[in-house]
Design a protein around this motif. Structure first.
Motif, mmCIF file in Angstrom:
data_model
loop_
_atom_site.group_PDB
_atom_site.id
_atom_site.type_symbol
_atom_site.label_atom_id
_atom_site.label_comp_id
_atom_site.label_asym_id
_atom_site.label_seq_id
_atom_site.Cartn_x
_atom_site.Cartn_y
_atom_site.Cartn_z
ATOM 1 N N LEU A 280 -5.953 -12.307 -9.453
ATOM 2 C CA LEU A 280 -4.726 -11.789 -8.667
ATOM 3 C C LEU A 280 -3.451 -12.067 -9.223
ATOM 4 C CD1 LEU A 280 -4.052 -10.086 -6.128
ATOM 5 C CD2 LEU A 280 -4.508 -11.984 -4.656
ATOM 6 N N GLU A 281 -3.441 -13.440 -9.636
ATOM 7 C CA GLU A 281 -2.242 -13.954 -10.081
ATOM 8 C C GLU A 281 -1.805 -13.287 -11.468
ATOM 9 O OE1 GLU A 281 -1.679 -18.673 -9.135
ATOM 10 O OE2 GLU A 281 -3.297 -18.249 -10.390
ATOM 11 N N ALA A 282 -2.763 -12.973 -12.338
ATOM 12 C CA ALA A 282 -2.498 -12.493 -13.422
ATOM 13 C C ALA A 282 -2.020 -10.822 -13.285
ATOM 14 C CB ALA A 282 -3.662 -12.372 -14.253
ATOM 15 N N LEU A 283 -2.722 -10.295 -12.193
ATOM 16 C CA LEU A 283 -2.282 -8.949 -11.877
ATOM 17 C C LEU A 283 -0.863 -8.664 -11.468
ATOM 18 C CD1 LEU A 283 -5.618 -7.659 -10.329
ATOM 19 C CD2 LEU A 283 -4.706 -6.858 -12.744
ATOM 20 N N VAL A 284 -0.565 -9.612 -10.577
ATOM 21 C CA VAL A 284 0.710 -9.877 -9.937
ATOM 22 C C VAL A 284 1.977 -10.193 -10.979
ATOM 23 C CG1 VAL A 284 2.344 -10.985 -8.241
ATOM 24 C CG2 VAL A 284 0.048 -10.340 -7.645
ATOM 25 N N SER B 110 -1.610 -5.685 8.061
ATOM 26 C CA SER B 110 -0.571 -6.752 7.449
ATOM 27 C C SER B 110 -0.493 -6.554 5.906
ATOM 28 C CB SER B 110 -1.396 -8.187 7.424
ATOM 29 O OG SER B 110 -1.665 -8.390 8.764
ATOM 30 N N LEU B 111 0.783 -5.942 5.545
ATOM 31 C CA LEU B 111 1.298 -5.738 4.357
ATOM 32 C C LEU B 111 2.094 -6.665 3.621
ATOM 33 C CD1 LEU B 111 1.367 -3.459 2.039
ATOM 34 C CD2 LEU B 111 3.677 -2.585 3.237
ATOM 35 N N TYR B 112 1.743 -6.986 2.393
ATOM 36 C CA TYR B 112 2.484 -7.963 1.701
ATOM 37 C C TYR B 112 2.872 -7.549 0.442
ATOM 38 C CZ TYR B 112 0.437 -11.726 4.918
ATOM 39 O OH TYR B 112 -0.124 -12.200 5.895
ATOM 40 N N ARG B 113 4.012 -7.800 0.051
ATOM 41 C CA ARG B 113 4.791 -7.560 -1.145
ATOM 42 C C ARG B 113 4.579 -8.770 -2.199
ATOM 43 N NH1 ARG B 113 8.810 -5.434 0.753
ATOM 44 N NH2 ARG B 113 10.267 -7.162 0.896
ATOM 45 N N CYS B 114 4.090 -8.503 -3.305
ATOM 46 C CA CYS B 114 4.005 -9.679 -4.088
ATOM 47 C C CYS B 114 4.995 -9.567 -5.446
ATOM 48 C CB CYS B 114 2.498 -10.068 -4.620
ATOM 49 S SG CYS B 114 1.279 -10.096 -3.136
ATOM 50 N N GLY B 115 5.258 -10.702 -6.013
ATOM 51 C CA GLY B 115 5.905 -10.465 -7.450
ATOM 52 C C GLY B 115 7.245 -10.307 -7.704
ATOM 53 N N ASP B 116 8.055 -10.144 -6.569
ATOM 54 C CA ASP B 116 9.538 -9.780 -6.357
ATOM 55 C C ASP B 116 10.341 -10.904 -6.589
ATOM 56 O OD1 ASP B 116 8.675 -7.091 -5.921
ATOM 57 O OD2 ASP B 116 9.155 -7.286 -3.944
#
Length: 665
Positions: free
Chosen positions: A606-610, A659-665
């Protein structure tokens, strides 16, 4: 070219015209009624499989989403990935998806391009079964037996239901019937190539539904070894060649995928270790038989779909109306048929009885006593065997009834048992065509009485009573098929439930729960059919909110803020992802596979995808075991490293439970 008769030139019929006439009306030696009757049965099958097919929409959205994804990406097509980003595959091998996917690529993705190949495969299975039975019994009796077998298969309720759906079982049945046809011919002729072709068809069936395809192998192998021409050594040699063909045709896709670097292909959905081997042996193999405690079996709970395991499973309230109508008749006439075919002139008939009888026996034992997940529609694999035995055994016992007094009781007994069982099944749902059970009982009593009298009385009235016997059999035919025919008609009036299609009154499905909204097969309590995407009308498979658990506002927000990401969002399971894939045409990541329990996602992945920008939004949960297959590490990482999106940003409310989360911003 011309020929002359009485010196008058006459044009010889064109070869093409002769072939067309033979195709339509049959070979010169065939009964005049045989070929037109076959076309009538095939037309009936086509109507049952295709009438109002559009109301089924995308049927099982899990497979339809994979078909759509395969039209957007050849990589997803080859692997059978759920999403065009090729994150995870469906939990079956892809051959059936390839059939639907090629149709969708040619004609465009839609209801008919996805479901029509399934319906055509069902009609083709009727035709192949007819051919196999006809070749097993010479002359007019063979044509009569073949026609009866084709009609029985056409009117098998669960077969009608599944042939209007996009689960892989329809293609599986066609391939296995082709394999049976070839095996029967290989035993008759001794040709190695025909036996090898039979093995190839079984291998293709393996790439449709894995180990279920191998249930026919015990009957095929033992029968060939015992009854094929040639010495035992030569038979063994041919079987070894066929075995090699079986291994290659079964394993090629599995070997290619398992040798493919795991980082460059989708996770194998349904497996515990990201391998097709584990999927074949576990989830789609021993897990179905041994239950959920077997490694790799996924979730069990077979009693929740087809009833408790045991000898009576196929006769319980869920299963009886789907497949059991003619099981008693098939069993009686199988035993009688084997006793009647001891002469060498009927050797091929005996081979066919043993082949189809072995097919039926193995499926009955496995389906009845398996402890894993068992859906009613699995039993469609028994339908060709029931049909073939009904046709062959029914005609054999009819001729025995007319010829030998000591056999006069067999056919009436079989019909009496069949009529009694049909009455029992119909009376379990007294509000469904309430008069039909009594009509079946009345006609059965009259037919059985007439047959007994005509078979036991001889002398002055024998000829007249023979006519009575014919009339009795003609009456017994609709009596025996009235129940399954009534059930088989019901899928035409409402959409089948894509994930668990059944026919008849809504008493089956998930633990026998009635299906709301007119869908066949029932839905779990508290769930409802999802709305279809534009241009793909109807209802079907997975359930949830308007967008499979996401609100329309959330989907619109995700599309607007997707940016350059590969996936629209990551969700817990395919039950949430499929509907969004279908409604948007965009890849949606099902982190935990079919139920959310696959260990496909890790924190590192998941970290790599983000970090790569391929994934920007995550919606945790939505699966039985959490988005990472049962652990909380992925959910904890998302909560700690991604920003929660306030419902007000996409027009939602806190009460939505999303619950929606935005990642990587």
């Amino acid at each position: 070219m011309t020929v002359t008769e009485n010196r008058v030139p006459v044009e010889a019929p064109a070869a093409g015209a002769g072939r067309a006439r033979q195709t339509l009306l049959g070979a010169p030696g065939d009964p005049r009624w045989a070929r037109p009757a076959l076309w009538a049965v095939l037309a009936l099958a086509a109507v049952l499989h295709m009438w109002a097919l559009g109301r089924n929409g995308y049927a099982n959205s899990y497979y339809s989403a994979a078909v759509l994804s395969g039209t957007r990406s050849w990589k997803a097509f080859f692997f059978g990935a759920l999403d065009a980003g090729s994150y995870i595959t469906v939990d079956k091998p892809p051959l059936a998806l390839w059939v639907m996917g090629i149709s969708a690529r040619i004609f465009g993705f839609g209801t008919w391009s996805v479901l029509l190949p399934q319906a055509v495969a069902g009609v083709a299975a009727v035709g192949v079964t007819h051919s196999a039975v006809r070749r097993a019994l010479p002359g007019t009796p063979g044509h009569a037996a073949a026609l009866l077998a084709a009609l029985v298969l056409t009117l098998t309720p669960i077969t009608v239901a599944i042939d209007r759906d996009n689960n892989p079982d329809t293609v599986l049945v066609l391939l296995l019937v082709l394999a049976a046809w070839c095996c029967q011919e290989a035993i008759r002729t001794g040709r190695t190539r025909t036996l090898v072709l039979s093995a190839v068809f079984v291998g293709l069936a393996f790439n449709t539904k894995m180990l279920q395809a191998y249930l026919v192998l015990p009957a095929f192998t033992l029968l060939y070894l015992a009854m094929a021409p040639g010495t035992v050594v030569r038979r063994l040699g041919r079987l070894l060649a066929a075995g090699a063909a079986l291994v290659v045709s079964s394993a090629w896709w599995m070997v290619v995928v398992d040798l493919w670097p795991a980082a460059d292909r989708p996770y194998i959905g349904g497996s515990t270790d990201n391998s097709v081997r584990d999927l074949a042996v576990g989830y789609n193999g021993l897990g179905r038989v041994l239950g959920q405690n077997h490694a790799g079996s996924g979730f069990g709970g077979g009693a929740g779909f087809g009833g408790e395991s045991g000898a009576g499973r196929l006769f319980n309230d869920v299963m009886a109306g789907q497949i059991s109508w003619l099981l008693p008749f098939a069993a009686v006439v199988l035993v009688a048929g084997l006793a009647l075919t001891t002469r060498s002139s009927l050797r091929q008939t005996r081979v066919a009885l043993l082949l189809w009888g072995g097919w039926l026996a193995v499926h009955y034992v496995v389906f009845s006593f398996s402890s894993g997940t068992f859906h009613p529609y699995y039993s469609t694999a028994m339908a060709p065997a029931v049909a073939a035995l009904t046709g062959l055994g029914g005609v054999l016992t009819w001729y025995a009834h007319r010829t030998w007094r000591r056999w006069a009781w067999v056919l009436p007994t079989a019909l009496a048992v069949t009529g009694a069982w049909a009455f029992t099944v119909l009376r379990r749902t007294p509000d469904f065509v309430p008069w039909l059970a009594w009509a079946v009982a009345g006609v059965t009593v009259v037919a059985v009485t007439a047959l007994l009298v005509s078979g036991l009385v001889s002398g002055l009235f024998a000829r007249r009573l023979a006519v009575v016997a014919v009339v009795a059999v003609v009456a017994a035919l609709p009596a025996g098929l009235a129940g399954p025919a009534a059930y088989a008609l019901t899928p035409l009036g409402s959409a089948v439930n894509g994930t668990n299609p059944t026919a008849g009154p809504q008493t089956g499905g998930f633990g026998g729960l009635p299906g709301p909204g007119g869908t066949r097969g029932g839905l779990p309590s508290g769930e409802r059919p999802e709305g279809p995407p534009e241009g793909f009308p109807g209802r079907g498979g997975f359930r949830g909110g308007p967008e499979g658990g996401m609100s329309e506002q959330m989907v619109a927000y995700l599309r607007k803020n997707m940016g350059g990401a590969t996936w629209l969002a990551a969700v817990g399971s395919a039950q949430s992802a499929s509907s969004v894939i279908l409604s948007t045409g965009l890849p949606v990541m099902a982190m935990g596979g079919f139920t959310g329990s696959d260990p496909a996602m890790t924190v590192e992945r998941l970290e790599a995808l983000v970090a790569s920008g391929k994934l920007r939004h995550v919606i945790p949960g939505g699966g039985r075991g959490g988005p990472d297959g049962g652990g909380s590490e992925v959910t904890a990482w998302v909560s700690a490293n991604c920003a929660a999106v306030a419902p007000a940003e996409y027009g939602g409310s806190p009460e939505d439970g999303q619950s929606l989360y935005r990642c990587g911003d």
